[in-house]
Structures are given as structure tokens and as C-alpha cells.
Design a protein around this motif. Structure first.
Motif, PDB file in Angstrom:
ATOM      1  N   THR A 473       0.797  -1.225   0.000  1.00 58.40           N
ATOM      2  CA  THR A 473       0.000   0.000   0.000  1.00 58.40           C
ATOM      3  C   THR A 473       0.827   1.270   0.000  1.00 58.40           C
ATOM      4  O   THR A 473       0.329   2.323   0.406  1.00 58.40           O
ATOM      5  N   GLY A 474       2.082   1.185  -0.408  1.00 55.65           N
ATOM      6  CA  GLY A 474       2.902   2.391  -0.352  1.00 55.65           C
ATOM      7  C   GLY A 474       3.248   2.784   1.077  1.00 55.65           C
ATOM      8  O   GLY A 474       3.532   3.945   1.345  1.00 55.65           O
ATOM      9  N   GLY A 475       3.204   1.803   1.995  1.00 52.63           N
ATOM     10  CA  GLY A 475       3.679   2.071   3.354  1.00 52.63           C
ATOM     11  C   GLY A 475       2.635   2.565   4.331  1.00 52.63           C
ATOM     12  O   GLY A 475       2.965   3.191   5.320  1.00 52.63           O
ATOM     13  N   LEU A 476       1.342   2.267   4.085  1.00 50.43           N
ATOM     14  CA  LEU A 476       0.316   2.706   5.037  1.00 50.43           C
ATOM     15  C   LEU A 476       0.549   2.087   6.418  1.00 50.43           C
ATOM     16  O   LEU A 476       0.309   2.715   7.439  1.00 50.43           O
ATOM     17  N   ALA A 477       1.015   0.820   6.411  1.00 45.37           N
ATOM     18  CA  ALA A 477       1.374   0.159   7.674  1.00 45.37           C
ATOM     19  C   ALA A 477       0.241   0.151   8.689  1.00 45.37           C
ATOM     20  O   ALA A 477       0.462   0.290   9.882  1.00 45.37           O
ATOM     21  N   ASP A 478      -0.988   0.001   8.201  1.00 47.71           N
ATOM     22  CA  ASP A 478      -2.111  -0.108   9.133  1.00 47.71           C
ATOM     23  C   ASP A 478      -2.450  -1.566   9.416  1.00 47.71           C
ATOM     24  O   ASP A 478      -3.390  -1.858  10.147  1.00 47.71           O
ATOM     25  N   GLY A 479      -1.682  -2.486   8.834  1.00 46.88           N
ATOM     26  CA  GLY A 479      -1.921  -3.907   9.072  1.00 46.88           C
ATOM     27  C   GLY A 479      -3.072  -4.475   8.274  1.00 46.88           C
ATOM     28  O   GLY A 479      -3.362  -5.660   8.348  1.00 46.88           O
ATOM     29  N   LYS A 480      -3.758  -3.656   7.497  1.00 53.58           N
ATOM     30  CA  LYS A 480      -4.895  -4.125   6.713  1.00 53.58           C
ATOM     31  C   LYS A 480      -4.420  -4.585   5.330  1.00 53.58           C
ATOM     32  O   LYS A 480      -3.443  -4.076   4.791  1.00 53.58           O
ATOM     33  N   THR A 481      -5.160  -5.543   4.763  1.00 55.06           N
ATOM     34  CA  THR A 481      -4.907  -5.886   3.367  1.00 55.06           C
ATOM     35  C   THR A 481      -5.844  -5.045   2.495  1.00 55.06           C
ATOM     36  O   THR A 481      -6.925  -4.641   2.934  1.00 55.06           O
ATOM     37  N   TYR A 482      -5.375  -4.786   1.271  1.00 48.00           N
ATOM     38  CA  TYR A 482      -6.092  -3.880   0.377  1.00 48.00           C
ATOM     39  C   TYR A 482      -6.215  -4.492  -1.014  1.00 48.00           C
ATOM     40  O   TYR A 482      -5.385  -5.319  -1.415  1.00 48.00           O
ATOM     41  N   VAL A 483      -7.222  -4.050  -1.733  1.00 54.61           N
ATOM     42  CA  VAL A 483      -7.237  -4.224  -3.182  1.00 54.61           C
ATOM     43  C   VAL A 483      -7.451  -2.843  -3.810  1.00 54.61           C
ATOM     44  O   VAL A 483      -7.964  -1.932  -3.158  1.00 54.61           O
ATOM     45  N   GLY A 484      -7.017  -2.734  -5.048  1.00 49.97           N
ATOM     46  CA  GLY A 484      -7.125  -1.461  -5.747  1.00 49.97           C
ATOM     47  C   GLY A 484      -8.399  -1.357  -6.558  1.00 49.97           C
ATOM     48  O   GLY A 484      -9.317  -2.176  -6.432  1.00 49.97           O
ATOM     49  N   ASN A 485      -8.431  -0.339  -7.389  1.00 57.16           N
ATOM     50  CA  ASN A 485      -9.580  -0.113  -8.255  1.00 57.16           C
ATOM     51  C   ASN A 485      -9.085   0.692  -9.455  1.00 57.16           C
ATOM     52  O   ASN A 485      -8.751   1.866  -9.327  1.00 57.16           O
ATOM     53  N   ALA A 486      -9.046   0.003 -10.618  1.00 53.34           N
ATOM     54  CA  ALA A 486      -8.445   0.641 -11.795  1.00 53.34           C
ATOM     55  C   ALA A 486      -9.190   1.903 -12.204  1.00 53.34           C
ATOM     56  O   ALA A 486      -8.608   2.817 -12.775  1.00 53.34           O
ATOM     57  N   SER A 487     -10.483   1.960 -11.899  1.00 52.88           N
ATOM     58  CA  SER A 487     -11.245   3.106 -12.402  1.00 52.88           C
ATOM     59  C   SER A 487     -11.352   4.255 -11.400  1.00 52.88           C
ATOM     60  O   SER A 487     -12.221   5.117 -11.517  1.00 52.88           O
ATOM     61  N   LEU A 488     -10.474   4.284 -10.415  1.00 56.07           N
ATOM     62  CA  LEU A 488     -10.453   5.417  -9.478  1.00 56.07           C
ATOM     63  C   LEU A 488     -10.270   6.730 -10.223  1.00 56.07           C
ATOM     64  O   LEU A 488      -9.584   6.795 -11.237  1.00 56.07           O
ATOM     65  N   ASP A 489     -10.887   7.780  -9.673  1.00 59.10           N
ATOM     66  CA  ASP A 489     -10.677   9.122 -10.213  1.00 59.10           C
ATOM     67  C   ASP A 489      -9.494   9.781  -9.513  1.00 59.10           C
ATOM     68  O   ASP A 489      -9.177   9.438  -8.381  1.00 59.10           O
TER      69      ASP A 489
END
Ligand code: CU
Length: 705
Positions: A473-489
Motif C-alpha cells: 500500500t505504499g507504506g500505510l502500515a495499518d496492518g490491513k490488506t487492500y485491493v485497488g480499483n483501476a477506475s479510481l478518479d
């Protein structure tokens, strides 16, 4: 304790700034103090990471994920939102978690200065400056005064007790009035860092670097080219799920300037190749067997790379009442990241595959005097952003019971890859920025300031192209897992800023207040994709990740606050310095605070300047942070104060010794921006807030020759 850290001193302004200084004498536009600079020659710095210097600057701070992994924060924004230039060029991190955040490439031992733009940065400062602009400049040596060559150098040796760390470095130059050859070598290493009740494991580090450069100037022309090889070895990042095995990087930076009568042309080019390895078993305790799975199944290695390059062309024209600036610039970054398990050959996840982000920008900027007492700066920029990703895949090795993952998990990963690959991954954004800053001098002591801006940022490659729930996540380091979204604005911020500069009789005060409204702010929200949620839950059951994966989503947010820097002469030799910073970051669409926002803080320092020595006593106070993000399950922290002492003595013109003690009273404290512990440690429970460092006695010797 150890030897002292080292830097080389240097000095000097680059010849180009001499030329610039001459021209600035000709044209003075009314303005306020819009930057804050820390020069390493004037400031004793204990840690190896330049990002630590931000703690001493108004509005700035550091999200610390490791001793060499400091992510800049400015007025509540951090990561890709803050544009960082190293010698005028941008470097895209090799690690998908920013283990090598940009300031990793400007180590303290080579740093000449670190400058933040206070508040709204001009559009000429960088391409995406929604969260601010930081400029790190490393020592480059100086031209000679005649055509005879002379050899100069600087040794910088340093060390600190908190981690038995040391740095040794040497800067060498051979120069006459036209040619300047330079070289730099550095090696630094440290053990784990101590805090009041134990040590942070792993927080050791090891880094080697060398630089070679050449500058040429003749008449109105100046050219320089520099090559850097940075090899970071083992380095702990306890706030992240893995530690650094290596960051091997080759950086090239070239610059040409032409100083005409009323035109200055600056052309820059940079190229960076970074390859990075990390693991969850080589510095921290490896995954252990548990009731459900064998530890061997959960070993992970991750190899990542960043190939990035950039250019800029800027033309500055002097006119009667100020300047015009015209520019075009580009930055092109391509990222790969692959996760493997050394115990299971077939296992892999193509975490990012050819994820790229290209930005082409063009801007126009004007700085001018409107009257005897009014100065104006304004500009606009257009960025064209193109992003894309290649197709992804994974093999979780389901056929091997000992080291593979269940077939069901593998099928879900295949389903996510298929969903990802079938989307339109290519994205194009057209982003418009503008800014305007007005300074009004009402008397010889007081200048009022008001600024407004619109700034934008396209999503990072992680925010668009992370396809399987992971912590990249670019170093958020909140311990959470993430997924992205290609169509973000893209994010779009509108900001206003107000303040004044007061300078009179040894009293200087520079307060600013600001309000920033961000539409389409990108932040993790609970994922709604059923496959993402079930895969994530299965991983949790097996001892990996955390429940409740998040997906990067456009939300609404606002930031507001104030910061002030000030100094008061209490006599010829005694100066009182005070810096205060306060920021709030809130969601506008729901009732929640934003994650990892700097607590209110206040630095009060007393500096005594002797004839050839100085002594500084400093108190840094941080308020509790109870405005935390429920979305990110963020934990509150309490307030604390630490006292630091530093001193410097110039034994001769060529020899300077600095000594200091950080956290004199070994105060135990939780660093709100330090993340949570992710590595087994008998002194700090898992997923508890990482402590700030304990007492450190440190020193440095700078010898010029
Ligand atoms: Cu990494």
C-alpha cells in the motif's frame, strides 16, 4: 556507543546559485518566507534517515516504518501526495510499500540541505504537489577560482548509542574554474534500536553508497552529470510485514543550464533503476507452525523493481516587474513485484506486473510586483497521466500439502486474476492545477499573505492495480490488506492559506493557517467483492493478513490547521526558537477522522552561540492523538515530551565536532506515526504501537581537507 557520524562538508553553493543570486538582486518581488530549510552543516542530526529532519520543520513530520524507511508527511498528507525532489529530480520507490521512500536516496551523510515549501507550492515545483513539495540537495562540491586544479575533501564520521550505529563517508573533489570532478563513498550500519523497555526488532540496517559526478561551466553555460549506486542491505521495517534484504539502485541525474541576459534555461534528465528484495523470515522470526498450517507454507519473499525516468525543461524570463516561467516535464515509472515462497518453488503471486504511471506536464507561471507593497505569484499546470498494467496471475501451489495453499484459495486467486485481467486497465487522466499567492507589505516589519490553489493527483499504481488482498500500500502500515480499483478518479484539492511574516528587532514570527478540501480523496473502504472477502478470511484463518480487507475508494475529505515558526533573540548570543504544528484530517462523507495524522506538536529550543561553539537545548512535545480513523482501526496514542541536547565546536576552520543526546530522560513514548509492531518481539506485543526511541548519545566529526 560508537563512532560518530559523518558527513562531509561541503559547502557550497553550486555555481548556478551564484548566478541566480546575482539576478535576484536585480529583481525583487515582494513575498513572504515560503520555505523552511534545514542545512546539515548547521543542524546536528543523529539518525541516518534524512526524513527525520522533517520533525523539526513546521507542518512536517515522518511516517516511520523503519530506520531507513521514513515517509514524508506534510500537513496531514503523505506518501505520493507529497512530491519529493532529490537534486531536482523525482525517484519512484522500488518497493510497493515504499521501503525505499524517496528520501532513502539522500542519506544524511551526503545531505547539504532539506527544504519544505511552506503551504501551497508553485506549479513549477513539481508535477503532483497536492500535499506539498520537499527538496533534498546533496553535496556537489564547488568550482575553483582559477584554472589551477585543486583537490578538496570532507570526511564525515558519525555514530549513535541507541543502535550502536556508525557511518563513515568521504567526499572528494578535483576542480578548477571550469571543471569539477567529484566522488563520494559511504558505509553505514547499525544494530537494533533501543527504547526505554527493550529494543525494536528488527530495526538494524546496513547501507553502502558511492557517487561519481562531473560538472562543467564556461561562460553562460553549466552542465553536470552524476551517477549514484546505492546498495542497502539488511534493514528492518518492523511496522511492515517484511524486512529489506536489498535495495540495489543505479541513479543517473543530469542537468544543463544556460544563463542569458534575461532568460535562464534549465534542462534536467534523470534515470533510475531500482531492484529490491524483502522477506518475512530473514531478519524477523519466521512464520511458526500453528493449529491450521505449517509455518513453512507462510514464508514469503518479494522481489520488486522500479524503472523510472524523468525530464524537465524550464525557461525563466526576467521582465521589468518580475518573472515568467514556462515549463514542460515528464516522469515515467514502471513497476514489477512478485511474491514467492522459498519453500515452495511453484508458488508465486504476480503482485504488480508492468504497472506503470506516466505523467506529462506543461505549466506557465508568473511572479510579479503589482505595486511597491504588493507581490503576486500565480500559475497553472496541465498534467496528462497515462497508466496501465500488464496481466496478472498467481499459483498458490495447491498440489503440495506441506507448503502449498488449499485448492479453494488458489481458485479464488485465479478468479480475482481473471476479473482483473478482463477490465480495461488502461487509464488516462487530464489534471489541471493552478495556484495564486498574494503578499502585501503593510509596513517594514509586516507582510500579509493569502494563497489559494487547486491541486490534483492521479492514483498510485498500488491504488489502481493491486488485485489480490495484500498489504502493498505504499507504506500505510495499518496492518490491513487492500485491493485497488483501476477506475479510481484523481484526487482534486482546493486550498486556501493565510498568514503573515513579522520581522522586527530580533523577533521573527511566521504563522500560517490553512484549509484544504479534497474531492475524490483516495482511502481504503471495506471491500465489497465477495471473492476478495472470502479469500481474505481464509488467509486469516491460516494465520495471514487481517480480517476485513479494504478497497481503495474515492471519498471526500478535508484538512485544516495551522503551523508557525518563530525565533526571538534574547541577547546577542541567545535565541529562543518555537515551532508549532496542528492539523486535522477528516472525512466529509462520513463521520470519521483520517488515518495516521500527526498529533499536535510543539518544539521549544534555546540556542546559545559562542565564538566557535554552540549549544542547543530542545523540548519536543506531542499531544495525545484521539482523532483516529475508525475505518483503519487506528489506535489512539497519548502525549509526551522529550528533551534533546546538542552541541558543536569548531576546533579549527577544518575540523568540527558535534555531540548530542536525544531523549535525555529516556522517556518511554508511543510514536503515533511509527506504525504497529509486525515482528515477533518479547518486548513489544504483536500489532501494538511501536515505541519512539530511547536515549541516544551521538556524535559526528567533520573534517575538511
Ligand atoms: Cu519492500
Amino acid at each position: 556507543m560508537k563512532k560518530v557520524s559523518a558527513c562531509l562538508l561541503p559547502l557550497l553553493a553550486l555555481a548556478s546559485s551564484q548566478a541566480l543570486a546575482q539576478r535576484i538582486e536585480e529583481i525583487v518581488v515582494i513575498g513572504v518566507k515560503d520555505t523552511h530549510t534545514v542545512r546539515t552543516e548547521d543542524t546536528l542530526v543523529a539518525p541516518a534517515d534524512t526524513a527525520q529532519l522533517l520533525k523539526k520543520m513546521p507542518g512536517a513530520n515522518i511516517n516511520k516504518n523503519g530506520e531507513l524507511t521514513g515517509i514524508a508527511q506534510y500537513r496531514g498528507m503523505y506518501g505520493n501526495r507529497v512530491n519529493i525532489a532529490i537534486n531536482g529530480s523525482k525517484i519512484s520507490s522500488g518497493g510497493p510499500n515504499a521501503m525505499d521512500a524517496p528520501l532513502h536516496y539522500a542519506p544524511v551523510a551526503l545531505l547539504e540541505s532539506l527544504t519544505i515549501s511552506r503551504g501551497i507550492a508553485p506549479v513549477s515545483a513539481g508535477q503532483e504537489t497536492i500535499g506539498g513539495q520537499i527538496d533534498a540537495v546533496t553535496y556537489a562540491g564547488e568550482f575553483g577560482r582559477s584554472d589551477d586544479f585543486s583537490f578538496d575533501g570532507r570526511a564525515y564520521l558519525g555514530g549513535q548509542s541507541v543502535n550502536q550505529g556508525s557511518v563513515s563517508s568521504g567526499f572528494f573533489s578535483l576542480a578548477n574554474d571550469n571543471h569539477l570532478f567529484r566522488g563520494f563513498v559511504m558505509t553505514e550500519q547499525a544494530d537494533d534500536s533501543d527504547f526505554a523497555d527493550g529494543s525494536i526488532t528488527p530495526s538494524e540496517y546496513q547501507r553502502d553508497r558511492f557517487d561519481l559526478g562531473y560538472s562543467y561551466r564556461r561562460g553562460d553555460h553549466e552542465f553536470s552529470i552524476d551517477f549514484t549506486r546505492n546498495n542497502t542491505g539488511d534493514a528492518g521495517t518492523a511496522a511492515l510485514p517484511m524486512d529489506i534484504q536489498s535495495v540495489d539502485s543505479d541513479l543517473i541525474n543530469a542537468k544543463y543550464q544556460w544563463f542569458g541576459d534575461d532568460l535562464t534555461l534549465t534542462a534536467k534528465f534523470s534515470m533510475n533503476e531500482i531492484s529490491h528484495g524483502m522477506s518475512n523470515f530473514h531478519l524477523r522470526r519466521p512464520p511458526q507452525d500453528n493449529a491450521v498450517t505449517a509455518g513453512a507454507m507462510r514464508y514469503r519473499e518479494n522481489n520488486a523493481s522500479s524503472d523510472n525516468s524523468g525530464f524537465s525543461l524550464k525557461l525563466e524570463q526576467d521582465v521589468d516587474n518580475g518573472y515568467w516561467r514556462y515549463g514542460i516535464d515528464g516522469h515515467f515509472a514502471d513497476h514489477d513485484s512478485r511474491v514467492t515462497n522459498p519453500n515452495a518453488g511453484p508458488f508465486f503471486i504476480s503482485n504488480f506486473n508492468g504497472a506503470d504511471k506516466s505523467i506529462l506536464g506543461v505549466y506557465l507561471e508568473r511572479e510579479m510586483t503589482l505595486s511597491d507593497s504588493i507581490g503576486l505569484e500565480a500559475g497553472a499546470r496541465y498534467n496528462r497521466v497515462n497508466m496501465d498494467s500488464d496481466l496478472v496471475s498467481a499459483n498458490l501451489n495447491p498440489t503440495n500439502v506441506a507448503t502449498g495453499m488449499p485448492a479453494m484459495l488458489n481458485n479464488m486467486a485465479a478468479m480475482l486474476a481473471k476479473q482483473f485481467n478482463s477490465q480495461n486497465l488502461e487509464q488516462k487522466d487530464n489534471n489541471i492545477d493552478w495556484f495564486s499567492r498574494l503578499s502585501i507589505k503593510t509596513n517594514s516589519n509586516l507582510t500579509w499573505y493569502v494563497g489559494a490553489a487547486r491541486k490534483s493527483r492521479s492514483p498510485s499504481y498500488q491504488e489502481r492495480y493491486l488485485w489480490i488482498p495484500l498489504e502493498s500500500t505504499g507504506g500505510l502500515a495499518d496492518g490491513k490488506t487492500y485491493v485497488g480499483n483501476a477506475s479510481l478518479d484523481p484526487e482534486v484539492a482546493h486550498e486556501i492559506e493565510l498568514g503573515f511574516d513579522w520581522e522586527s528587532n530580533g523577533v521573527n514570527i511566521y504563522p500560517r493557517i490553512f484549509y484544504k478540501d479534497v474531492s475524490d480523496f483516495i482511502q481504503g473502504m471495506p471491500a465489497s467483492n465477495a471473492t476478495v472477502n472470502s479469500l481474505s478470511q481464509m488467509m486469516v484463518n491460516m494465520g495471514m493478513g487481517a480480517p476485513g480487507p479494504l478497497q481503495f475508494t474515492n471519498v471526500e475529505a478535508k484538512f485544516f490547521g495551522m503551523d508557525v515558526e518563530s525565533n526571538f533573540a534574547l541577547g546577542d548570543r541567545l535565541i529562543l526558537r518555537a515551532i508549532a504544528s496542528a492539523v486535522r484530517g477528516e472525512r466529509k462523507d462520513v463521520n470519521d477522522d483520517l488515518y495516521r495524522i500527526t498529533p499536535d506538536n510543539f518544539i521549544l529550543a534555546l540556542d546559545y552561540l559562542g565564538n566557535n561553539w554552540m549549544l542547543s537545548v530542545e523540548n519536543m512535545s506531542y499531544a495525545k492523538q484521539d482523532k483516529v480513523s475508525a475505518t483503519n482501526f487506528e489506535l489512539e496514542t497519548s502525549g509526551y515530551s522529550v528533551v534533546n541536547i546538542s552541541s558543536e565546536i569548531n576546533l579549527s576552520d577544518d575540523l568540527e565536532i558535534g555531540l548530542g543526546i536525544d531523549n535525555v530522560f529516556d522517556k518511554k513514548h508511543e510514536d503515533h506515526l511509527g506504525g504497529y509492531n509486525r515482528a515477533f518481539n518479547s518486548d513489544i506485543p504483536m500489532r501494538e504501537r511501536l515505541p519512539g526511541l530511547g536515549t541516544s548519545v551521538y556524535g559526528r566529526v567533520i573534517w575538511r581537507f
